[in-house]
Every structure is written in structure tokens, then in C-alpha cells.
Motif scaffolding. Structure first.
Motif, PDB file in Angstrom:
ATOM      1  N   ALA A 240       0.842  -1.204   0.000  1.00  0.00           N
ATOM      2  CA  ALA A 240       0.000   0.000   0.000  1.00  0.00           C
ATOM      3  C   ALA A 240       0.881   1.259   0.000  1.00  0.00           C
ATOM      4  O   ALA A 240       0.606   2.231  -0.717  1.00  0.00           O
ATOM      5  CB  ALA A 240      -0.915  -0.004   1.220  1.00  0.00           C
ATOM      6  N   VAL A 241       1.955   1.225   0.795  1.00  0.00           N
ATOM      7  CA  VAL A 241       2.876   2.379   0.826  1.00  0.00           C
ATOM      8  C   VAL A 241       3.547   2.529  -0.540  1.00  0.00           C
ATOM      9  O   VAL A 241       3.677   3.631  -1.078  1.00  0.00           O
ATOM     10  CB  VAL A 241       3.944   2.196   1.938  1.00  0.00           C
ATOM     11  CG1 VAL A 241       5.003   3.285   1.853  1.00  0.00           C
ATOM     12  CG2 VAL A 241       3.291   2.201   3.314  1.00  0.00           C
ATOM     13  N   ALA A 242       3.920   1.394  -1.120  1.00  0.00           N
ATOM     14  CA  ALA A 242       4.595   1.434  -2.424  1.00  0.00           C
ATOM     15  C   ALA A 242       3.700   2.079  -3.485  1.00  0.00           C
ATOM     16  O   ALA A 242       4.169   2.875  -4.306  1.00  0.00           O
ATOM     17  CB  ALA A 242       4.989   0.020  -2.847  1.00  0.00           C
ATOM     18  N   GLU A 243       2.429   1.755  -3.426  1.00  0.00           N
ATOM     19  CA  GLU A 243       1.518   2.313  -4.433  1.00  0.00           C
ATOM     20  C   GLU A 243       1.380   3.824  -4.255  1.00  0.00           C
ATOM     21  O   GLU A 243       1.407   4.584  -5.216  1.00  0.00           O
ATOM     22  CB  GLU A 243       0.155   1.624  -4.291  1.00  0.00           C
ATOM     23  CG  GLU A 243      -0.720   1.882  -5.495  1.00  0.00           C
ATOM     24  CD  GLU A 243      -2.101   1.265  -5.354  1.00  0.00           C
ATOM     25  OE1 GLU A 243      -2.230   0.220  -4.676  1.00  0.00           O
ATOM     26  OE2 GLU A 243      -3.039   1.859  -5.922  1.00  0.00           O
ATOM     27  N   ARG A 244       1.270   4.254  -2.994  1.00  0.00           N
ATOM     28  CA  ARG A 244       1.191   5.701  -2.736  1.00  0.00           C
ATOM     29  C   ARG A 244       2.445   6.400  -3.215  1.00  0.00           C
ATOM     30  O   ARG A 244       2.396   7.467  -3.812  1.00  0.00           O
ATOM     31  CB  ARG A 244       1.052   5.939  -1.220  1.00  0.00           C
ATOM     32  CG  ARG A 244      -0.364   6.136  -0.782  1.00  0.00           C
ATOM     33  CD  ARG A 244      -0.417   6.596   0.649  1.00  0.00           C
ATOM     34  NE  ARG A 244      -0.436   8.046   0.751  1.00  0.00           N
ATOM     35  CZ  ARG A 244      -0.741   8.685   1.875  1.00  0.00           C
ATOM     36  NH1 ARG A 244      -1.032   8.007   2.964  1.00  0.00           N
ATOM     37  NH2 ARG A 244      -0.750  10.000   1.919  1.00  0.00           N
ATOM     38  N   CYS A 245       3.604   5.788  -2.926  1.00  0.00           N
ATOM     39  CA  CYS A 245       4.871   6.404  -3.318  1.00  0.00           C
ATOM     40  C   CYS A 245       4.956   6.539  -4.839  1.00  0.00           C
ATOM     41  O   CYS A 245       5.402   7.563  -5.352  1.00  0.00           O
ATOM     42  CB  CYS A 245       6.057   5.596  -2.799  1.00  0.00           C
ATOM     43  SG  CYS A 245       6.237   5.739  -1.021  1.00  0.00           S
ATOM     44  N   MET A 246       4.525   5.509  -5.555  1.00  0.00           N
ATOM     45  CA  MET A 246       4.565   5.567  -7.015  1.00  0.00           C
ATOM     46  C   MET A 246       3.712   6.743  -7.514  1.00  0.00           C
ATOM     47  O   MET A 246       4.158   7.539  -8.334  1.00  0.00           O
ATOM     48  CB  MET A 246       4.057   4.231  -7.582  1.00  0.00           C
ATOM     49  CG  MET A 246       4.049   4.165  -9.086  1.00  0.00           C
ATOM     50  SD  MET A 246       5.652   4.538  -9.821  1.00  0.00           S
ATOM     51  CE  MET A 246       6.242   2.924 -10.192  1.00  0.00           C
ATOM     52  N   ASN A 247       2.484   6.862  -6.966  1.00  0.00           N
ATOM     53  CA  ASN A 247       1.557   7.890  -7.472  1.00  0.00           C
ATOM     54  C   ASN A 247       1.859   9.286  -6.965  1.00  0.00           C
ATOM     55  O   ASN A 247       1.647  10.259  -7.668  1.00  0.00           O
ATOM     56  CB  ASN A 247       0.116   7.525  -7.082  1.00  0.00           C
ATOM     57  CG  ASN A 247      -0.312   6.247  -7.775  1.00  0.00           C
ATOM     58  OD1 ASN A 247       0.113   5.977  -8.898  1.00  0.00           O
ATOM     59  ND2 ASN A 247      -1.114   5.443  -7.095  1.00  0.00           N
ATOM     60  N   GLU A 248       2.340   9.378  -5.714  1.00  0.00           N
ATOM     61  CA  GLU A 248       2.506  10.714  -5.123  1.00  0.00           C
ATOM     62  C   GLU A 248       3.929  11.234  -5.232  1.00  0.00           C
ATOM     63  O   GLU A 248       4.172  12.423  -5.115  1.00  0.00           O
ATOM     64  CB  GLU A 248       2.090  10.676  -3.639  1.00  0.00           C
ATOM     65  CG  GLU A 248       0.611  10.375  -3.455  1.00  0.00           C
ATOM     66  CD  GLU A 248       0.231  10.141  -1.989  1.00  0.00           C
ATOM     67  OE1 GLU A 248       0.988  10.555  -1.092  1.00  0.00           O
ATOM     68  OE2 GLU A 248      -0.827   9.534  -1.763  1.00  0.00           O
ATOM     69  N   ILE A 249       4.900  10.307  -5.422  1.00  0.00           N
ATOM     70  CA  ILE A 249       6.301  10.743  -5.375  1.00  0.00           C
ATOM     71  C   ILE A 249       7.090  10.349  -6.624  1.00  0.00           C
ATOM     72  O   ILE A 249       7.660  11.208  -7.302  1.00  0.00           O
ATOM     73  CB  ILE A 249       6.982  10.207  -4.094  1.00  0.00           C
ATOM     74  CG1 ILE A 249       6.324  10.837  -2.853  1.00  0.00           C
ATOM     75  CG2 ILE A 249       8.490  10.503  -4.121  1.00  0.00           C
ATOM     76  CD1 ILE A 249       6.771  10.272  -1.519  1.00  0.00           C
ATOM     77  N   PHE A 250       7.135   9.049  -6.953  1.00  0.00           N
ATOM     78  CA  PHE A 250       8.072   8.604  -8.007  1.00  0.00           C
ATOM     79  C   PHE A 250       7.699   9.172  -9.384  1.00  0.00           C
ATOM     80  O   PHE A 250       8.516   9.833 -10.033  1.00  0.00           O
ATOM     81  CB  PHE A 250       8.139   7.075  -8.077  1.00  0.00           C
ATOM     82  CG  PHE A 250       8.491   6.387  -6.776  1.00  0.00           C
ATOM     83  CD1 PHE A 250       9.100   7.078  -5.732  1.00  0.00           C
ATOM     84  CD2 PHE A 250       8.212   5.039  -6.593  1.00  0.00           C
ATOM     85  CE1 PHE A 250       9.420   6.442  -4.536  1.00  0.00           C
ATOM     86  CE2 PHE A 250       8.529   4.388  -5.405  1.00  0.00           C
ATOM     87  CZ  PHE A 250       9.126   5.098  -4.371  1.00  0.00           C
TER      88      PHE A 250
END
Ligand code: AMP
Ligand code: GLY
Length: 422
Positions: A240-250
């Protein structure tokens, strides 16, 4: 193929060992490399910042592909110079490397593109910085703008400490020109995660997550170092954190760099903090992390050179990049006294059976023997089914490696193991 890897540490040793797995690689030159890498590469005594000499060497030796690993040559524009000579490279050009080269730049980028990070102010006038600190929330974080070997960040627990840090950077010029501008930012809390990613400027492929141990002493005490050990994957980095990071950061970061005319190609490193308000960027690096690389690359199942060339040729979306589902631990053995003062020149022996997973950071050849030559001497990586086994295997291996004044932390992986139990 003839390859050239710029840099000299454990990270470079891990990159070289991985590249050697590719059957088309005939030879790897390490510039300058170190005496502990001689089995894996031919070391050439040219400094990583001697750009002119590196370019000349590459042209004279018909280098087919270059990997530029450290921050300084990237920020100075080595990739631009090599590409002008027609030598394909892995690493960002000068315009893109600024994402690590200037903290003021990266903070302004995040603000403009609404990428979550600590709130901040930047200053080039010391009196204004000091006045701001009169009312700033404490603790606060003071950062020198430019590269400062990881030492340009001060977490100030009191107002006086914060003011002293600003004076050291802006008045005493402790970090030279790097401290002419400072960033003063909000103190964040939460677990830290390192995510290295491959990106060709369009597609971003995160590598397996990892956890660094930056402080010199057990229990995260003592001075900040270049890193005393790493584990991968990082248990706090859930899907779940990975998905947020992809959409909000990466993706927003890669797209922002492209929109700014600074397309980033290479390894983009996201230093993240998982705060109660969600993941936020602590720092960007324009390169592989050290010692994160020493746990991430051993878990990479896809051929590294293939991935790197796909990045260079901007066709990363066309390949699959796979990681093992095992766990890895890298334990750094340093010289006692690191990161302040330490002795060098002690004889170093690494048993043959450990050599495939020992990455040498600071050693030299002297009279046919290997001797220590740096603060961080080597890292031992173990890959096992579970993190517990990987940690135990690295500590067991450390007992087999001898050099005088060896020092290592006793709790690498402890925090991650505790998180796994919770
Ligand atoms: P950096 O060189 O930017 O990675 O900073 C070094 C270390 O300082 C990080 O790994 C964090 O542990 C800590 N740090 C940096 N910025 C902050 C912040 N805004 N809040 C809390 N800790 C921070
Ligand atoms: N391990 C942190 C860094 O490479 O900057």
C-alpha cells in the motif's frame, strides 16, 4: 564489451560484480577502484573527479559502456562529456544531477509540483536565517545546499544548536560553497525507507526497498556515517505504501524533471520518511546508494547490464525487471574511530569462500598484500530465505574476516526484525 565503472567504494564493487555476470562483458575497468576489487576489475588510477582524464581514457581504450556511480562526477557533468564523445553511459546528465547537487533546487521542485516533503525556507543571508530561527519550531533541520559528503545535515534539538549550525555553514564556511545557501526545514518523524529506482525519464521501475543504518553506534547513536549496514526489503514499505509512493512521489518526480527540461536517466534514489501524514521525501540522490546497492543488486534477478542499457536507450518500459523474494543484509566493517579519525594500513584477509559476497570499500594492495585504506573497509552481504537468516549469516561471516581495529555495529537489521514481529 568493454565497460568502465567510475568510483571506488563498496557500491562500485557490487555494481562490478553484478555486471560481470553478463556473458558479453569481456573486461571492466574501475576508475579508480580500490585494491580489493582486483579480482573483478582492472583498476586504473584516475580520480572520479578528473573528468578530462576519464574521457581521454574512455576514448583511447574503446570503452563500449560507462557507469558513473558517485555523485560528484555526475554533478560535474561527466555523463555529458562522455556522451559528446559517443560513449553511452548509465547516469544522469549535469542538468538532471542537480536534483542531488542542490537541495534548494530539489525543495523548490517538490514545492512547484506538490510532491510531499518537509515544509521549509531557504536562505542566502545569515541574518535572515538567524531571525527566522527565533520563532521556528524546534527541533528543526538545517541543511547545506550543496554536496557535503552526507554531513551537511544538522538536526538541531535547541534554538542555540540551530543558530550555531547556521553560523558554521554560512559564516565559518564549514562546508565551503555548499553552505552559502541553507535550507531550514520541518523535523519529520517516522520510519525511513530507501527506494532506488531505474528510470529512463519516462518509465520508473522501483527496485526492492531497503533500510540504511546511518549512525555509527548501536541503537542509532553517535555520529552520522556513510552507512553502517543495510537490509532489504524494508518491512515498513508495504504494498500500500509502495503504491502511494509511485503515485505521489516517483512518477510526479520523473515527470517534473522532464517538464523542467532536465529529463533524469539513471538511478534515482528516493530517501523517504513514512510520516503519520504519509510518505514524504527526505532527500533525492542522483545515483545508487551506498550501502543500499550492496543489498539491492544481489536480489536483482534480471541482468543488470540489460536494464542499464534499456535506461540509456529509453526503452525501460519494454523489459521486465525482477527481484528475488529472499532477504538480504549487508554488514559494514569499518576501522575503529570512523567517521572521525582512524588508522589505516592493517593487513586484511577475506577467506576465499566469502569473496563472492564481500564488497570492498577501502583497501589497497601493498607488497602483494591487501591492507585497509579507508574508514569503511568492506561490506558482507548475505542473501537468505528470511531476514533473520540473512542477518545471522552476515554476523557469522564477520567473524571470519580479520583486520586490526575492525569495528561494526551489533544491531544491523534489529529494527527491521522487530517490525516484522509486530
Ligand atoms: P539527508 O542527508 O538529507 O539524507 O539527511 C540525513 C539524515 O537526517 C536522514 O537520513 C534523516 O535521518 C535525517 N533527516 C533529514 N531531514 C530530516 C527531516 N526533515 N526530519 C527529520 N529527520 C531528517
Ligand atoms: N546510504 C545513503 C546514501 O548513499 O546517500
Amino acid at each position: 564489451m568493454k565497460l568502465m565503472v567510475i568510483g571506488s567504494g563498496g557500491r562500485e564493487h557490487a555494481i562490478i560484480k553484478k555486471l560481470n555476470e553478463n556473458k558479453t562483458v569481456e573486461k571492466i575497468y574501475a576508475l579508480p577502484g580500490n585494491g580489493g576489487m582486483m579480482d573483478d576489475a582492472q583498476c586504473v588510477p584516475i580520480k572520479a573527479t578528473d573528468l578530462e582524464c576519464i574521457v581521454r581514457f574512455a576514448a583511447e581504450n574503446s570503452i563500449d559502456y560507462a557507469v558513473v556511480a558517485p555523485d560528484d562526477p555526475l554533478v560535474l557533468g561527466l555523463v555529458d562529456l562522455l556522451e559528446e564523445k559517443g560513449i553511452p553511459c548509465f547516469g544522469p546528465n549535469k542538468a538532471a544531477a542537480i536534483i542531488e547537487g542542490s537541495k534548494v533546487f530539489s525543495k523548490e521542485l517538490m514545492k512547484k509540483y506538490r510532491i510531499p516533503t518537509a515544509s521549509y525556507e531557504t536562505f542566502d543571508d545569515m541574518q535572515k536565517a538567524l531571525a527566522y530561527l527565533e520563532t521556528a519550531k524546534i527541533p528543526t533541520v538545517i541543511k547545506a545546499d550543496g554536496l557535503a559528503l552526507g554531513k551537511g545535515v544538522i538536526i538541531a534539538q535547541t534554538r542555540d544548536e540551530a543558530k550555531a549550525a547556521v553560523k558554521e555553514m554560512m559564516e565559518d564556511k564549514k562546508f565551503g560553497k555548499s553552505g552559502e545557501h541553507v535550507v531550514i526545514e520541518e523535523f519529520l518523524t517516522g520510519p525511513e525507507v530507501s527506494v532506488l529506482s531505474f528510470t529512463d525519464g519516462k518509465t520508473v521501475v522501483p527496485m526492492i526497498s531497503s533500510m540504511d543504518h546511518k549512525r555509527a553506534g548501536d541503537g542509532d547513536t553517535g555520529l552520522n556515517t556513510g552507512g553502517m549496514g543495510t537490509v532489504a526489503p524494508n518491512p515498513y514499505y508495504t504494498d500500500a505504501v509502495a503504491e502511494r509512493c509511485m503515485n505521489e512521489i516517483f512518477l510526479p518526480t520523473v515527470n517534473a524533471m522532464k517538464a523542467e527540461g532536465r529529463t533524469f536517466k539513471g538511478c534515482l534514489y528516493f530517501g523517504l520518511m513514512l510520516t503519520p501524514d504519509g510518505p514524504k521525501v527526505i532527500e533525492y540522490n542522483c545515483r545508487f546508494g551506498d550501502p543500499e546497492t550492496q543489498v539491492v543488486l544481489p536480489l536483482l534477478k534480471t541482468d543488470l547490464l540489460t536494464v542499464m542499457q534499456a535506461v540509456t536507450q529509453e526503452r525501460l518500459s519494454q523489459i521486465d525487471v525482477e527481484f528475488s523474494d529472499k532477504s538480504a543484509c549487508c554488514l559494514i566493517m569499518a576501522s575503529k574511530g570512523y567517521p572521525v579519525a582512524y588508522e589505516k594500513g592493517f593487513e586484511l584477509t577475506v577467506p576465499q569462500e566469502l569473496r563472492s559476497r564481500v564488497y570492498i570499500a577501502g583497501a589497497a594492495q601493498k607488497d602483494g598484500k591487501l591492507v585497509t585504506s579507508g574508514g569503511r573497509v568492506l561490506g558482507i552481504t548475505s542473501v537468505e530465505e528470511t531476514l533473520r537468516e540473512a542477518v545471522d549469516a552476515s554476523y557469522a561471516a564477520a567473524k571470519e574476516i580479520c583486520f586490526e581495529n575492525a569495528y561494526y555495529r551489533n544491531d544491523i537489521g534489529a529494527k527491521a526484525l522487530k517490525a516484522l514481529e509486530e
